[in-house]
Design an enzyme around this catalytic site. Structure first.
Site, PDB file in Angstrom:
ATOM      1  CG  ASP A   1      -3.835 -27.214  -2.132  1.00  0.00           C
ATOM      2  OD1 ASP A   1      -2.859 -27.738  -2.704  1.00  0.00           O
ATOM      3  OD2 ASP A   1      -3.768 -26.126  -1.525  1.00  0.00           O
TER       4      ASP A   1
ATOM      5  CG  ASP B   1     -19.091 -28.164 -10.079  1.00  0.00           C
ATOM      6  OD1 ASP B   1     -18.934 -29.111 -10.884  1.00  0.00           O
ATOM      7  OD2 ASP B   1     -20.132 -27.471 -10.052  1.00  0.00           O
TER       8      ASP B   1
ATOM      9  CG  ASP C   1      -3.216 -25.159  -7.878  1.00  0.00           C
ATOM     10  OD1 ASP C   1      -2.311 -25.670  -7.207  1.00  0.00           O
ATOM     11  OD2 ASP C   1      -3.638 -23.999  -7.693  1.00  0.00           O
TER      12      ASP C   1
ATOM     13  CE  LYS D   1     -18.153 -25.750 -13.744  1.00  0.00           C
ATOM     14  NZ  LYS D   1     -19.424 -25.990 -12.992  1.00  0.00           N
TER      15      LYS D   1
ATOM     16  CE1 TYR E   1      -2.763 -22.929 -12.457  1.00  0.00           C
ATOM     17  CE2 TYR E   1      -0.483 -22.555 -11.851  1.00  0.00           C
ATOM     18  CZ  TYR E   1      -1.777 -22.869 -11.493  1.00  0.00           C
ATOM     19  OH  TYR E   1      -2.071 -23.135 -10.193  1.00  0.00           O
TER      20      TYR E   1
HETATM   21  C1  IPM Z   1       1.320 -26.192  -6.761  1.00  0.00           C
HETATM   22  C2  IPM Z   1       1.475 -24.755  -6.343  1.00  0.00           C
HETATM   23  C3  IPM Z   1       1.945 -23.946  -7.544  1.00  0.00           C
HETATM   24  C4  IPM Z   1       0.849 -23.975  -8.579  1.00  0.00           C
HETATM   25  C5  IPM Z   1       2.383 -22.513  -7.225  1.00  0.00           C
HETATM   26  C6  IPM Z   1       3.451 -22.456  -6.178  1.00  0.00           C
HETATM   27  C7  IPM Z   1       2.831 -21.787  -8.485  1.00  0.00           C
HETATM   28  O1  IPM Z   1       0.300 -24.285  -5.791  1.00  0.00           O
HETATM   29  O2  IPM Z   1       2.293 -26.771  -7.273  1.00  0.00           O
HETATM   30  O3  IPM Z   1       0.243 -26.754  -6.555  1.00  0.00           O
HETATM   31  O4  IPM Z   1      -0.119 -23.194  -8.522  1.00  0.00           O
HETATM   32  O5  IPM Z   1       0.952 -24.811  -9.477  1.00  0.00           O
HETATM   33 MG    MG Z   2      -1.189 -25.782  -5.536  1.00  0.00          MG
END
Ligand code: IPM
Ligand code: MG
Length: 369
Positions: free
Chosen positions: A255, A227, A251, A194, A143
């Site tokens: 999710d 992975d 990240d 990884k 990032y």
């Molecule tokens: C998260 C989001 C952010 C990230 C975005 C909105 C920049 O996806 O906080 O998980 O990628 O960190």
């Molecule tokens: Mg995210």
């Protein structure tokens, strides 16, 4: 009377202001019913700040966030700002807050509330009782690594570059938070990278192993390729306790973890900096979900991830674990009553608006008080 406990609210864009409004009511409730008072400041961020100031985060807002030290953040972004140059995107506002407050430790707990077992797309036995934490490194890696950018290399060709880079101290400080969290839980850390293809992953593994040997041999440590970790999260998530990983893998894995709990609308997070001499850390609390432009302004968003983020603030910034428990138990109670926003709707449940979810939560908090 000054409360001495300060919070900066940054509702942002999309559903951010809607879920923040319900969270604000919980903050007011804490003051009125439990005598826990806060000084509240509020400002704009993301697209809202772009429209007002031409930048996704005004310098004054940045300074305020650092001075106040505890930020409750809604969400940023939306189609209106999608085509802006990179440096002006609403998301840059959030990334700047993370970087300049040095919030390297991002805690994303994935807890499956009993009442929501059926809302997950996974089989009930896979997610029932789930309680894990993803600890994501938040201020390094891909990032922020340099060099980065898109360059023209002639012949109609362009080249896009990002750099994955970690140093010893960046790895150690986040791993340390992971081991300490695990000590208060089931004493197991899974470190994900990884190392089979990336030097930064080899270093990650070596540094985590070394720190473990030096200071945390009472905690079980396992290493896993990221992975494989994604697969294990949907195969058997309850094998984990604390998962420590880098910025990008964290990240993605968070999710995945969100869906284990039924909905992205349920997941809070805390981003913490280093402790100062008095033990205080700069902190930002935000729901893991985004600004959800498709449902923004309709009053149907789930405010619970934002409210659970407030509970994390009570726990980690203000050392008010009993109040954090009270808010979390309130959420558990409304879910047990079958009250649902659209994202977690189940057959036989009562579908409510954002506002009504707030009403029902306050009623549950009142009953328990
Ligand atoms: C998260 C989001 C952010 C990230 C975005 C909105 C920049 O996806 O906080 O998980 O990628 O960190
Ligand atoms: Mg995210």
């Amino acid at each position: 009377m000054a409360a001495n406990r300060q919070i900066l609210l940054l509702p942002g864009d999309g559903i951010g202001p809607e879920v923040m409004a319900e969270t604000r009511r919980v903050i007011d409730w804490l003051g009125k019913k439990r005598g826990v008072r806060f000084d509240i400041a509020e400002d704009i961020v993301g697209g809202a700040a772009l429209d007002a100031h031409g930048t996704p985060l005004h310098d004054k807002t940045m300074a305020k966030a650092k001075a106040i030290g505890c930020v409750l953040f809604g969400a940023v972004g939306g189609p209106k700002w999608d085509n802006l140059p990179f440096a002006q995107k609403p998301e840059r506002g959030l990334l700047r807050l993370r970087k300049e407050m040095d919030l390297f430790a991002n805690l994303r707990p994935a807890v499956c509330f009993d009442a929501l077992v059926g809302a997950s797309t996974l089989k009930p036995e896979v997610v029932q009782g789930l309680d894990i934490i993803i600890l994501r490194e938040l201020t390094g890696g891909l990032y922020f690594g340099e060099p980065r950018g898109i360059t023209d290399i002639g012949n109609g060709q362009r080249r896009g570059v990002n750099t994955q880079v970690y140093t010893t101290s960046e790895i150690r400080r986040v791993a340390e938070v992971g081991f300490e969290l695990a000590r208060k839980r089931r004493r197991k850390v899974t470190s994900l990278e990884k190392a089979n293809v990336m030097e930064s992953g080899v270093l990650w593994r070596e540094e985590v192993t070394k720190l473990h040997r030096e200071k945390f041999s009472d905690v079980a440590l396992e290493h896993m390729y990221a992975d494989n970790g994604a697969m294990q999260l949907v195969r058997n998530p309850k094998q984990f306790d604390v998962m420590v990983t880098d910025n990008l893998f964290g990240d993605i894995l968070s999710d995945v973890a969100a869906m284990l709990t039924g909905s992205l609308g349920m997941l809070p997070s805390a981003s913490l900096g280093a402790a100062d001499a008095t033990g205080r850390r700069l902190a930002l609390y935000e729901p893991v979900h985004g600004s959800a432009p498709d449902i923004a302004g309709k009053g149907v968003a789930n405010p619970l991830a934002m409210i659970l983020s407030l509970a994390m603030a009570l726990r980690y910034s203000f050392d008010l674990p009993d109040n954090a428990d009270a808010v979390e138990n309130g959420v558990r109670a409304v879910l047990a009553e079958g009250v649902r926003t659209g994202d977690i709707m189940q057959p036989g449940a009562t579908k409510v608006s954002t506002r009504a979810m707030g009403d029902r939560l306050l009623a549950a908090l009142d009953r328990a008080a």
